[in-house]
Each structure stands twice: as structure tokens, then as C-alpha cells.
Design a protein around this motif. Structure first.
Motif, PDB file in Angstrom:
ATOM      1  N   VAL A  22      69.124  62.849  39.853  1.00  0.00           N
ATOM      2  CA  VAL A  22      67.717  63.141  39.576  1.00  0.00           C
ATOM      3  C   VAL A  22      66.902  61.850  39.522  1.00  0.00           C
ATOM      4  CG1 VAL A  22      66.120  63.986  37.798  1.00  0.00           C
ATOM      5  CG2 VAL A  22      68.167  65.299  38.348  1.00  0.00           C
ATOM      6  N   VAL A  23      65.768  61.858  40.217  1.00  0.00           N
ATOM      7  CA  VAL A  23      64.829  60.738  40.166  1.00  0.00           C
ATOM      8  C   VAL A  23      63.484  61.284  39.690  1.00  0.00           C
ATOM      9  CG1 VAL A  23      63.563  58.997  41.506  1.00  0.00           C
ATOM     10  CG2 VAL A  23      65.972  59.462  42.029  1.00  0.00           C
ATOM     11  N   PHE A  24      62.974  60.753  38.584  1.00  0.00           N
ATOM     12  CA  PHE A  24      61.640  61.121  38.126  1.00  0.00           C
ATOM     13  C   PHE A  24      60.610  60.314  38.924  1.00  0.00           C
ATOM     14  CE2 PHE A  24      63.407  62.039  33.617  1.00  0.00           C
ATOM     15  CZ  PHE A  24      63.618  63.372  33.942  1.00  0.00           C
ATOM     16  N   VAL A  25      59.539  60.980  39.371  1.00  0.00           N
ATOM     17  CA  VAL A  25      58.487  60.299  40.132  1.00  0.00           C
ATOM     18  C   VAL A  25      57.196  60.376  39.329  1.00  0.00           C
ATOM     19  CG1 VAL A  25      57.244  60.176  42.320  1.00  0.00           C
ATOM     20  CG2 VAL A  25      59.609  61.016  42.277  1.00  0.00           C
ATOM     21  N   LEU A  26      56.704  59.207  38.895  1.00  0.00           N
ATOM     22  CA  LEU A  26      55.505  59.153  38.061  1.00  0.00           C
ATOM     23  C   LEU A  26      54.453  58.218  38.654  1.00  0.00           C
ATOM     24  CD1 LEU A  26      57.178  58.955  34.513  1.00  0.00           C
ATOM     25  CD2 LEU A  26      56.148  60.969  35.583  1.00  0.00           C
ATOM     26  N   GLY A  27      53.204  58.508  38.346  1.00  0.00           N
ATOM     27  CA  GLY A  27      52.094  57.683  38.819  1.00  0.00           C
ATOM     28  C   GLY A  27      50.790  58.380  38.503  1.00  0.00           C
ATOM     29  N   PRO A 106      58.828  63.761  33.472  1.00  0.00           N
ATOM     30  CA  PRO A 106      58.187  64.196  32.232  1.00  0.00           C
ATOM     31  C   PRO A 106      56.801  63.574  32.048  1.00  0.00           C
ATOM     32  CG  PRO A 106      59.868  62.531  31.779  1.00  0.00           C
ATOM     33  CD  PRO A 106      59.929  62.804  33.243  1.00  0.00           C
ATOM     34  N   ARG A 107      55.884  64.377  31.534  1.00  0.00           N
ATOM     35  CA  ARG A 107      54.513  63.909  31.320  1.00  0.00           C
ATOM     36  C   ARG A 107      54.375  63.100  30.035  1.00  0.00           C
ATOM     37  NH1 ARG A 107      50.366  65.912  34.309  1.00  0.00           N
ATOM     38  NH2 ARG A 107      50.877  67.562  35.793  1.00  0.00           N
ATOM     39  N   ASN A 108      55.297  63.322  29.106  1.00  0.00           N
ATOM     40  CA  ASN A 108      55.219  62.617  27.824  1.00  0.00           C
ATOM     41  C   ASN A 108      56.623  62.466  27.230  1.00  0.00           C
ATOM     42  OD1 ASN A 108      55.832  65.166  26.580  1.00  0.00           O
ATOM     43  ND2 ASN A 108      53.668  65.704  26.706  1.00  0.00           N
ATOM     44  N   GLU A 109      56.677  61.790  26.105  1.00  0.00           N
ATOM     45  CA  GLU A 109      57.970  61.518  25.460  1.00  0.00           C
ATOM     46  C   GLU A 109      58.682  62.799  25.029  1.00  0.00           C
ATOM     47  OE1 GLU A 109      60.221  58.794  23.890  1.00  0.00           O
ATOM     48  OE2 GLU A 109      59.725  58.590  26.003  1.00  0.00           O
ATOM     49  N   GLU A 110      57.903  63.782  24.582  1.00  0.00           N
ATOM     50  CA  GLU A 110      58.507  65.042  24.147  1.00  0.00           C
ATOM     51  C   GLU A 110      59.178  65.744  25.331  1.00  0.00           C
ATOM     52  OE1 GLU A 110      58.996  69.176  23.273  1.00  0.00           O
ATOM     53  OE2 GLU A 110      57.337  68.538  24.536  1.00  0.00           O
ATOM     54  N   ASN A 111      58.504  65.734  26.497  1.00  0.00           N
ATOM     55  CA  ASN A 111      59.093  66.264  27.732  1.00  0.00           C
ATOM     56  C   ASN A 111      60.408  65.571  28.047  1.00  0.00           C
ATOM     57  OD1 ASN A 111      56.186  66.865  29.923  1.00  0.00           O
ATOM     58  ND2 ASN A 111      57.006  68.057  28.250  1.00  0.00           N
ATOM     59  N   GLU A 164      48.033  57.322  28.228  1.00  0.00           N
ATOM     60  CA  GLU A 164      48.416  57.628  26.848  1.00  0.00           C
ATOM     61  C   GLU A 164      49.746  58.381  26.759  1.00  0.00           C
ATOM     62  OE1 GLU A 164      45.058  59.777  25.394  1.00  0.00           O
ATOM     63  OE2 GLU A 164      43.844  57.975  25.069  1.00  0.00           O
ATOM     64  N   SER A 165      49.979  59.300  27.718  1.00  0.00           N
ATOM     65  CA  SER A 165      51.157  60.167  27.629  1.00  0.00           C
ATOM     66  C   SER A 165      52.359  59.684  28.423  1.00  0.00           C
ATOM     67  CB  SER A 165      50.790  61.585  28.100  1.00  0.00           C
ATOM     68  OG  SER A 165      49.748  62.101  27.317  1.00  0.00           O
ATOM     69  N   SER A 166      52.113  59.273  29.683  1.00  0.00           N
ATOM     70  CA  SER A 166      53.234  58.965  30.577  1.00  0.00           C
ATOM     71  C   SER A 166      53.728  57.525  30.493  1.00  0.00           C
ATOM     72  CB  SER A 166      52.850  59.289  32.030  1.00  0.00           C
ATOM     73  OG  SER A 166      52.542  60.657  32.151  1.00  0.00           O
ATOM     74  N   LEU A 167      52.845  56.587  30.163  1.00  0.00           N
ATOM     75  CA  LEU A 167      53.301  55.187  30.085  1.00  0.00           C
ATOM     76  C   LEU A 167      54.408  54.969  29.057  1.00  0.00           C
ATOM     77  CD1 LEU A 167      50.390  52.626  30.644  1.00  0.00           C
ATOM     78  CD2 LEU A 167      52.309  53.193  32.120  1.00  0.00           C
ATOM     79  N   PRO A 168      54.369  55.655  27.893  1.00  0.00           N
ATOM     80  CA  PRO A 168      55.489  55.505  26.948  1.00  0.00           C
ATOM     81  C   PRO A 168      56.834  55.928  27.560  1.00  0.00           C
ATOM     82  CG  PRO A 168      53.602  56.442  25.824  1.00  0.00           C
ATOM     83  CD  PRO A 168      53.253  56.414  27.283  1.00  0.00           C
ATOM     84  N   VAL A 169      56.804  56.937  28.436  1.00  0.00           N
ATOM     85  CA  VAL A 169      58.026  57.383  29.121  1.00  0.00           C
ATOM     86  C   VAL A 169      58.529  56.271  30.032  1.00  0.00           C
ATOM     87  CG1 VAL A 169      59.004  59.042  30.771  1.00  0.00           C
ATOM     88  CG2 VAL A 169      57.324  59.806  29.071  1.00  0.00           C
ATOM     89  N   ILE A 170      57.598  55.663  30.773  1.00  0.00           N
ATOM     90  CA  ILE A 170      57.946  54.566  31.689  1.00  0.00           C
ATOM     91  C   ILE A 170      58.499  53.375  30.901  1.00  0.00           C
ATOM     92  CG2 ILE A 170      56.965  52.871  33.301  1.00  0.00           C
ATOM     93  CD1 ILE A 170      54.972  55.230  34.087  1.00  0.00           C
ATOM     94  N   GLU A 171      57.883  53.075  29.774  1.00  0.00           N
ATOM     95  CA  GLU A 171      58.352  51.957  28.936  1.00  0.00           C
ATOM     96  C   GLU A 171      59.747  52.239  28.387  1.00  0.00           C
ATOM     97  OE1 GLU A 171      57.016  49.004  28.612  1.00  0.00           O
ATOM     98  OE2 GLU A 171      55.395  49.646  29.951  1.00  0.00           O
ATOM     99  N   TYR A 172      60.007  53.499  28.013  1.00  0.00           N
ATOM    100  CA  TYR A 172      61.330  53.886  27.496  1.00  0.00           C
ATOM    101  C   TYR A 172      62.410  53.609  28.541  1.00  0.00           C
ATOM    102  CZ  TYR A 172      65.211  56.901  26.070  1.00  0.00           C
ATOM    103  OH  TYR A 172      66.465  57.375  25.739  1.00  0.00           O
ATOM    104  N   TYR A 173      62.171  54.055  29.773  1.00  0.00           N
ATOM    105  CA  TYR A 173      63.175  53.866  30.828  1.00  0.00           C
ATOM    106  C   TYR A 173      63.216  52.411  31.319  1.00  0.00           C
ATOM    107  CZ  TYR A 173      64.126  58.858  31.020  1.00  0.00           C
ATOM    108  OH  TYR A 173      64.520  60.131  30.705  1.00  0.00           O
ATOM    109  N   LYS A 174      62.103  51.720  31.198  1.00  0.00           N
ATOM    110  CA  LYS A 174      62.077  50.299  31.590  1.00  0.00           C
ATOM    111  C   LYS A 174      63.023  49.510  30.682  1.00  0.00           C
ATOM    112  CE  LYS A 174      58.185  48.660  33.207  1.00  0.00           C
ATOM    113  NZ  LYS A 174      56.796  48.154  33.294  1.00  0.00           N
ATOM    114  N   ALA A 175      63.033  49.871  29.400  1.00  0.00           N
ATOM    115  CA  ALA A 175      63.925  49.201  28.436  1.00  0.00           C
ATOM    116  C   ALA A 175      65.390  49.456  28.773  1.00  0.00           C
ATOM    117  CB  ALA A 175      63.624  49.680  27.019  1.00  0.00           C
TER     118      ALA A 175
END
Length: 217
Positions: A22-27, A106-111, A164-175
Motif C-alpha cells: 500500500v502506498v498513500f498518496v497525499l498532496g 488518510p486525511r488526518n491522524e485519526e484516519n 492542518e489535517s494532513s501535514l501531521p500525517v506526513i510528519e508522522y511517516y517522515k519520522a
């Protein structure tokens, strides 16, 4: 209720056995996700799943679940993560492929947390199309007809929600070292060249490198 729970469990088990990639695609809005996903499907054999499309299809199906989704959308409410995840699970299990691009989720951390908890799947990586807000506005205004002020306002609101919603997801996976960031402000073909480097199998890259050496010899 019990039957639905059992069915849901069966889908989860089937998906776990399938062990899909699975690859998540965000932007942001207008970053070119859809265009690039179509090219990835064509060149690398992935199946493209759009969370938004799946929700709209279910909404229009006339099912009990669809009626609930329709009512929530009409009331401006966010559809629960579990509903979207079940639709994604079902689509992956029913599809013969084992490689999926999940677009706009996912659109946000909860997703994100719910997806991993329910499916027991972590993405291989997140493909992040990074594009400045000014360029996103320019693209969307160019492709849309109508009053510019309304369009600009809508784009800015959507971009704000994304930040506000998706960048935290990106930061989580970036870590976790799982983000592959693309400069999406470039022309479509240049963007895809960068995408190809990410998706091309390592073996193919090595083989290509060796063939170049052979040609020199």
C-alpha cells in the motif's frame, strides 16, 4: 449486527493473508495526484483507489450504508474513519491486484491510526506531492470556470484544511523514513520522471546500470 461484524472480520483476515503493498498518496488540491496516479497505474501496475470516489459510489448505491453516508455528507459531517476503511478493505480484497495507491487518505491522524489498527497494514511509503499554494491556486483557477473570488476562497480553505489535517500525517511517516516527497510545481512529465525513480524496481535500476557499462565495454 453479529453477521456484519463477522463479515468485517473475514475481510480483515482476507486482506492480512493477501499482504498487499500500500502506498498513500497525499498532496494539496490541484497538486496533480490524480494525473500522476494514472501514470503509475499504467507504468507500474498498481490499482488506484480514491477514498472519495469509494464513498460517493457507496452513497449512490442505495444501500443502508450509502444512506448513512449521504445523510452525513448533506449535514456537512465527516464520515467515520471505520466506514471509509471498510470500503477500502473491501475494494482491496475484491481486486485481483496486490499493489494499491490509496489517494487522498488518510486525511488526518485519526484516519491514519484507525487504518493501521483495523487493517494491520502499514504503508510501504507515502508519496507526497508538495506544491506551493500560489501554484495550486493558479492551476485550479485555470481549469475552473466561474467567479474567481469564489474559487480562490474555496481553494484557500481546502489548502488550509490540508495543512492542518494532513501535514501531521506526513510528519508522522517522515519520522519513520517513509515519505517520498515530490516537487509537484514542475511540469507533469518532469514530475513523473521523479515519480519513476521512486517506483522503478531496484533490480531494474541495477540491470539498467550494468547494461550501460556493457555498452561502454
Amino acid at each position: 449486527m453479529e453477521t456484519a461484524a463477522v463479515a468485517s472480520k473475514d475481510v480483515t483476515v482476507s486482506l492480512a493473508e493477501k499482504k498487499p503493498k500500500v502506498v498513500f498518496v497525499l498532496g494539496g488540491p490541484g497538486s496533480g495526484k490524480g494525473t500522476q496516479c494514472a501514470k503509475i497505474v499504467q507504468h507500474f501496475g498498481y490499482t488506484h483507489l480514491s477514498a472519495g470516489d469509494l464513498l460517493r459510489e457507496e452513497r449512490d448505491s442505495g444501500s443502508e450504508n450509502g444512506t448513512m453516508i449521504k445523510n452525513m455528507m448533506n449535514e456537512g459531517k465527516i464520515v467515520p474513519s471505520e466506514v471509509t476503511i471498510k470500503l477500502l478493505q473491501k475494494a482491496m480484497v475484491e481486486n485481483g491486484n496486490d499493489k494499491f495507491l490509496i489517494d487522498g487518505f488518510p486525511r488526518n491522524e485519526e484516519n491514519r491510526a484507525a487504518f493501521e489498527a483495523v487493517t494491520k497494514i502499514e504503508p510501504e511509503f507515502v508519496l507526497y506531492f508538495n506544491c506551493p499554494e500560489e501554484e495550486l491556486e493558479r492551476r485550479i483557477l485555470n481549469r475552473n470556470q466561474g467567479r474567481e473570488d469564489d474559487n480562490i476562497e474555496t481553494v484557500r480553505k481546502r489548502f488550509k484544511v490540508f495543512l492542518e489535517s494532513s501535514l501531521p500525517v506526513i510528519e508522522y511517516y517522515k519520522a519513520k523514513g517513509k515519505v517520498r516527497e515530490i516537487d509537484a510545481a514542475k511540469p507533469i512529465e518532469e514530475v513523473f520522471e521523479a515519480v519513476k525513480v521512486i517506483f522503478a524496481p531496484k533490480v531494474e535500476k541495477v540491470k539498467s546500470s550494468r547494461c550501460s557499462s556493457c555498452a561502454i565495454l
